[in-house]
Scaffold this active site. Sequence first.
Site, short mmCIF file in Angstrom:
data_model
loop_
_atom_site.label_atom_id
_atom_site.label_comp_id
_atom_site.label_asym_id
_atom_site.label_seq_id
_atom_site.Cartn_x
_atom_site.Cartn_y
_atom_site.Cartn_z
N VAL A 90 0.87 -1.17 0.00
CA VAL A 90 0.00 0.00 0.00
C VAL A 90 0.91 1.22 0.00
O VAL A 90 1.78 1.34 0.86
CB VAL A 90 -0.94 0.02 1.22
N THR A 95 -5.48 10.66 0.01
CA THR A 95 -6.67 10.51 0.85
C THR A 95 -6.36 9.59 2.03
O THR A 95 -5.34 8.90 2.03
CB THR A 95 -7.84 9.91 0.04
N HIS A 97 -7.49 6.80 2.64
CA HIS A 97 -7.67 5.39 2.25
C HIS A 97 -6.48 4.55 2.73
O HIS A 97 -6.67 3.43 3.23
CB HIS A 97 -7.83 5.30 0.72
#
Length: 158
Positions: A90, A95, A97
């Site tokens: 990741v 954002t 997220h």
Amino acid sequence: MATSLHNLSEYDLNSVPDASNMNFGIVVSEWNPEITGALLDGAVKTLEKHGTLPENIHVKTVPGSYELIYGAHQMTLNGGYDAIIVLGCVIRGDTPHFDYICEGVTNGIARLNATSETPVVFGLLTTNNLEQAKERSGGKLGNKGDECAVVAIKMAKF
């Protein structure tokens, strides 16, 4: 964890048990395939270097990192594995997220380790940028896949 003082791919070969009679499951995310493919390659090569037969390494893919939890859980239920490795990446964006995914996967894998008979090794890279991910998937800081394979072998013998 890779730091300037520790390379992910460096370890004492004598500290790793023989893995010739072990079976491993690997769940790898399809998201950021350049990175996760390199992590997978490192994990498989390290398992084989320590004696695991290729036919005893079972790889399943999931669409993204959040799905690693489900994939690992299914392997704990159905696989008969000595250990399971989850591999994903990741990269922080604009954002929140990133924060939700990283926290969710971390908590999910921790829960599996607390409730399953099979150790699940956390191989999720959580980086601020692509360069950091490359450094940890075969670059100057080594390969997290190598480290996860060593951890899986050791935990299988725990």
